[in-house]
Design a protein around this motif. Structure first.
Motif, mmCIF file in Angstrom:
data_model
loop_
_atom_site.group_PDB
_atom_site.id
_atom_site.type_symbol
_atom_site.label_atom_id
_atom_site.label_comp_id
_atom_site.label_asym_id
_atom_site.label_seq_id
_atom_site.Cartn_x
_atom_site.Cartn_y
_atom_site.Cartn_z
ATOM 1 N N PRO A 63 0.547 -0.990 -0.179
ATOM 2 C CA PRO A 63 0.171 0.216 -0.493
ATOM 3 C C PRO A 63 0.912 1.971 0.028
ATOM 4 C CG PRO A 63 -0.750 -1.500 1.881
ATOM 5 C CD PRO A 63 0.825 -2.036 1.490
ATOM 6 N N LEU A 236 -4.699 -10.169 16.159
ATOM 7 C CA LEU A 236 -4.602 -9.008 16.977
ATOM 8 C C LEU A 236 -3.046 -9.097 16.716
ATOM 9 C CD1 LEU A 236 -5.725 -11.799 20.006
ATOM 10 C CD2 LEU A 236 -6.112 -8.882 19.787
ATOM 11 N N SER A 237 -2.003 -9.254 16.577
ATOM 12 C CA SER A 237 -0.623 -9.175 16.143
ATOM 13 C C SER A 237 -0.767 -7.916 15.523
ATOM 14 C CB SER A 237 -0.189 -9.700 16.074
ATOM 15 O OG SER A 237 1.595 -9.620 16.081
ATOM 16 N N PHE A 238 -1.433 -8.372 14.510
ATOM 17 C CA PHE A 238 -1.423 -6.564 13.499
ATOM 18 C C PHE A 238 -2.466 -5.226 14.438
ATOM 19 C CE2 PHE A 238 -0.908 -9.389 9.541
ATOM 20 C CZ PHE A 238 0.472 -8.908 9.747
ATOM 21 N N GLY A 239 -2.746 -5.586 15.189
ATOM 22 C CA GLY A 239 -3.462 -4.614 15.848
ATOM 23 C C GLY A 239 -5.083 -4.024 15.659
ATOM 24 N N LEU A 240 -5.553 -5.236 14.527
ATOM 25 C CA LEU A 240 -6.742 -5.033 14.014
ATOM 26 C C LEU A 240 -7.947 -5.051 15.430
ATOM 27 C CD1 LEU A 240 -6.829 -7.569 11.305
ATOM 28 C CD2 LEU A 240 -6.198 -5.538 11.110
ATOM 29 N N SER A 241 -8.906 -3.737 15.322
ATOM 30 C CA SER A 241 -10.234 -3.998 15.698
ATOM 31 C C SER A 241 -11.209 -3.759 15.536
ATOM 32 C CB SER A 241 -9.399 -3.100 16.696
ATOM 33 O OG SER A 241 -9.219 -1.972 16.055
ATOM 34 N N GLU A 358 -10.962 0.638 16.446
ATOM 35 C CA GLU A 358 -10.870 1.520 17.852
ATOM 36 C C GLU A 358 -10.280 2.567 17.717
ATOM 37 O OE1 GLU A 358 -8.187 -0.378 21.222
ATOM 38 O OE2 GLU A 358 -7.679 1.324 22.037
ATOM 39 N N ARG A 377 -4.758 7.205 16.793
ATOM 40 C CA ARG A 377 -5.228 6.367 16.897
ATOM 41 C C ARG A 377 -6.099 5.780 15.433
ATOM 42 N NH1 ARG A 377 -6.478 0.703 16.259
ATOM 43 N NH2 ARG A 377 -5.558 -0.718 17.217
ATOM 44 N N PHE A 381 -5.711 3.233 9.009
ATOM 45 C CA PHE A 381 -4.742 2.834 9.189
ATOM 46 C C PHE A 381 -3.630 1.510 8.605
ATOM 47 C CE2 PHE A 381 0.103 3.688 10.601
ATOM 48 C CZ PHE A 381 0.807 4.276 9.476
ATOM 49 N N ILE A 382 -4.202 1.399 10.278
ATOM 50 C CA ILE A 382 -3.303 0.115 11.483
ATOM 51 C C ILE A 382 -3.854 -0.828 10.343
ATOM 52 C CG2 ILE A 382 -3.689 -1.418 13.658
ATOM 53 C CD1 ILE A 382 -3.619 1.408 14.617
ATOM 54 N N MET A 384 -4.652 -1.268 7.209
ATOM 55 C CA MET A 384 -4.096 -1.639 6.058
ATOM 56 C C MET A 384 -2.694 -1.860 6.554
ATOM 57 S SD MET A 384 -5.826 -0.435 3.428
ATOM 58 C CE MET A 384 -4.396 -0.793 2.302
ATOM 59 N N GLY A 385 -2.723 -2.161 7.788
ATOM 60 C CA GLY A 385 -0.364 -2.527 7.818
ATOM 61 C C GLY A 385 -0.923 -4.471 7.455
ATOM 62 N N CYS A 413 -7.178 7.471 7.979
ATOM 63 C CA CYS A 413 -6.163 6.744 7.113
ATOM 64 C C CYS A 413 -4.549 7.847 7.512
ATOM 65 C CB CYS A 413 -5.862 6.062 6.063
ATOM 66 S SG CYS A 413 -4.717 4.523 5.427
ATOM 67 N N ASP A 414 -4.744 8.828 6.286
ATOM 68 C CA ASP A 414 -3.743 9.707 5.496
ATOM 69 C C ASP A 414 -3.814 10.657 7.356
ATOM 70 O OD1 ASP A 414 -3.256 7.625 4.509
ATOM 71 O OD2 ASP A 414 -4.319 9.123 2.696
ATOM 72 N N ILE B 53 -1.497 -4.635 19.972
ATOM 73 C CA ILE B 53 -0.537 -3.625 20.031
ATOM 74 C C ILE B 53 -1.396 -2.756 19.386
ATOM 75 C CG2 ILE B 53 -0.056 -3.891 17.422
ATOM 76 C CD1 ILE B 53 2.944 -2.147 18.771
ATOM 77 N N GLY B 105 1.826 -5.971 14.012
ATOM 78 C CA GLY B 105 1.261 -3.962 13.273
ATOM 79 C C GLY B 105 2.084 -3.454 13.275
ATOM 80 N N PHE B 108 3.940 -0.791 10.013
ATOM 81 C CA PHE B 108 3.117 0.309 9.619
ATOM 82 C C PHE B 108 3.406 1.843 10.550
ATOM 83 C CE2 PHE B 108 0.344 -0.784 5.596
ATOM 84 C CZ PHE B 108 1.276 -0.729 5.279
#
Lengths: 415, 165
Positions: A63, A236-241, A358, A377, A381-382, A384-385, A413-414, B53, B105, B108
């Protein structure tokens, strides 16, 4: 023309491992780089993704963001706390109310303000209406991306009723700025209550209507089931919520985990998926529509008369009618906007469960009227990671549905 | 000192330089060289399990000797608690161990910190600018010495003349 001829001759070559197939030429393969966006109707704004393709399969996607970067976090350091509320509207411009809510809650935590009961109920009602709008918008556009146009029209027809309701509430349909630090800008009128009750009776059958279009639609099922699967651990590790995480079977919802506003006084359930695919995330969002209706109903039953703004004159704004008639209130309003209130030195993080996930604000204060540092936060954006991880191995046509499954808005996101 | 901070201090003696608990938020500042080990401990310890995170952020304190502060906020779904893990680095050596291998995470989020504040991350797989253009070379916008209006890059934009529009 000569170039073309050259290329055509190199495409076919003899496979060295099978010399017996000398007469049968094998195809030469190579990875193809493809730019998707920034001008693409399905990227939900200005997002570019560089796709590495092997045939039609996605090998890697990178991305490229920042086309809508406006430096909101830098701007926040130059204005007072009250002045930042309209900026939050422009983060997730589809659901401005929730951004206002998340920001005001963060500042209230910093200033240690308790919001009066009635204001809490009003806030919860409007936040849940915003959640309905957000999910309708998501469902409509996601279905449109996949090719089901009717759902889009049905969702937007009902969304329009709520946007008009917002219009009557605060004078704006999208950039609302209705929340204030310590309360809300104005109370509901009897007409708004009546319209809302009417909508609550009208709406649940309409959700069933959306579902009828999709639940047995073979195209919808083929494009969503088993697409963009992510395990709970990875999510969870990617911080998705938000629904993106709950689709993977984690029941994390800040409304339950760290109850705030009037949510602890309402009974509602948090739908959780099993497979972590796009279909489960769709199912969760649809269930949340029913839950939101339930929450609003309970709030309307429980709401009592009372003040709509905390009584902390050094921080909260005076009522508008007093500002126009009373000199002291006018001076107070002027000072609060031009100089701001004196925040104690310290730092806080406050997360709020917006419909995307979140949405949190991390505020560092060194005293004085302006935040020293304000970090947003942003769930988009998170999310998209995790795009590269979640799109690996799927078809190029699925890339569109994978953006969609996050409910991504580039303004947020931006930032 | 809270139980959690005590636990970190016991496991890594001398690692914590500052523990602040304010408005219910726990913030622990650790030395940059121990950051990675503390993060791994927070994630892997069966009693803690900080697996989610929340955000990675940074703060610029131009008057301090150790100018930059890198902030990691993590949450434990199992124990329902948050912790803010912070570390300080000087401007002359503003490099921190990347936590990408602990929380995916962080990839990024650390790129954003690098883009906005210019703090580099050791062992980061793809440390490039993320929000600002790749060719942008005027510094890092969220530093306190960066003016709000920018440093003149915007003046070089090509606009159409009024009559030709």
């Amino acid at each position: 023309m000569a170039q073309f001829e050259d290329q055509r001759t190199t495409v076919y070559k003899i496979d060295p491992e099978h010399p017996e197939s000398e007469t049968l030429p094998t195809l030469r393969t190579e990875e193809l780089l493809l730019n998707m966006g920034p001008q693409h109707p399905s990227t939900h704004g200005v997002l570019k993704v560089i796709l590495e393709l092997e045939g039609e399969r996605l090998v890697k996607s990178t991305p490229v963001m920042g086309f809508l970067h406006r430096g909101v976090e830098k701007l926040a350091e130059e204005g007072t706390y009250h002045q930042f509320i309209p900026h939050t509207d422009r983060l997730d411009y589809v659901c401005a109310m929730y951004n206002n809510f998340a920001y005001c809650r963060a500042v209230e935590k910093l200033m240690n303000i308790t919001v009066p009961d009635r204001a809490e109920y009003l806030r919860t009602i409007v936040a849940e209406i915003q959640r309905i709008i957000g999910h309708q918008f998501w469902l409509g556009t996601q279905a449109l991306d996949i090719g089901a146009m009717t759902v889009f029209f049905y969702c937007f027809r009902d969304r329009e009723i709520l946007l008009d309701w917002f219009d009557e509430l605060c004078g704006a349909r999208l950039t609302t700025s209705w929340y204030r630090i310590g309360g809300v800008e104005r109370d509901f009128t009897p007409s708004l209550f009546a319209k809302l009750k009417q909508f609550l009776d009208y709406f649940p059958p309409k959700i069933d209507e959306y579902v009828i279009f999709l639940e047995k639609n073979r195209i919808w099922l083929a494009r969503t089931k088993g697409v963009a699967v992510i395990s709970a651990e990875d999510a969870l590790s990617f911080g998705l919520s938000g629904p993106t995480l709950r689709g993977s079977g984690v029941d994390f919802d800040l409304r339950k985990y760290e109850p705030y506003s009037a949510y602890p006084k309402c009974e509602f359930s948090v739908p959780v998926g099993k497979n972590g695919d796009t279909y489960d995330r769709y199912w969760i969002r649809v269930q949340e529509l029913y839950e939101s209706v339930k929450i609003i109903r309970q709030c309307l039953e429980q709401i009592q008369d009372g003040p709509i703004m905390a009584d902390v004159p050094s921080v909260t704004l005076p009522p508008k009618e007093r500002v126009f008639t009373n000199l002291e209130s006018m001076i107070q309003q002027f000072k609060l906007f031009s100089q701001g209130f004196n925040a104690p030195p310290g730092e806080i993080y406050c997360g709020t469960e917006a419909h995307k996930g979140e949405l949190g604000f991390y505020i560092v204060s060194t005293g004085g009227g302006k935040p020293y540092r304000l970090k947003i936060r942003a769930p988009s954006f998170i999310h998209m990671g995790a795009f590269d991880h979640m799109s690996k191995g799927y078809m190029i046509s699925d890339a569109v549905t994978i953006f969609g499954t996050y409910d991504i808005v580039m303004g947020e996101c931006d930032r | 000192m809270s139980q959690l901070a005590q636990r970190i201090e016991d496991t890594f003696p001398g690692a914590c330089t500052k523990v602040v608990e304010w408005r219910g938020d726990l913030a622990v500042t650790v030395k940059p060289e121990t950051l990675h080990d503390v993060a791994r401990f927070l994630r892997d310890d069966p009693a803690l399990r900080f697996d989610y995170i929340v955000h990675v952020s940074s703060v610029d304190w131009p008057d301090d000797e150790e100018r930059f502060e890198v902030v990691y906020e993590v949450y434990s779904i199992r124990t329902r608690q948050r912790i803010r893990l912070k570390t300080r680095v000087p401007e002359s050596d503003c490099i921190v161990d990347s936590l990408t291998d602990v929380w995916k995470g962080a990839d990024f989020m650390e790129r954003e910190v690098y883009d906005m504040m210019g703090i580099r991350f050791r062992n980061h797989p793809d440390l490039r600018r993320i929000l600002m253009p790749d060719e942008y070379d005027e510094g890092y916008p969220l530093r306190k010495d960066f003016p709000l209006r920018g440093k003149g890059w915007r003046d070089t934009f090509e606009f159409l003349d009024e009559p030709s529009r």
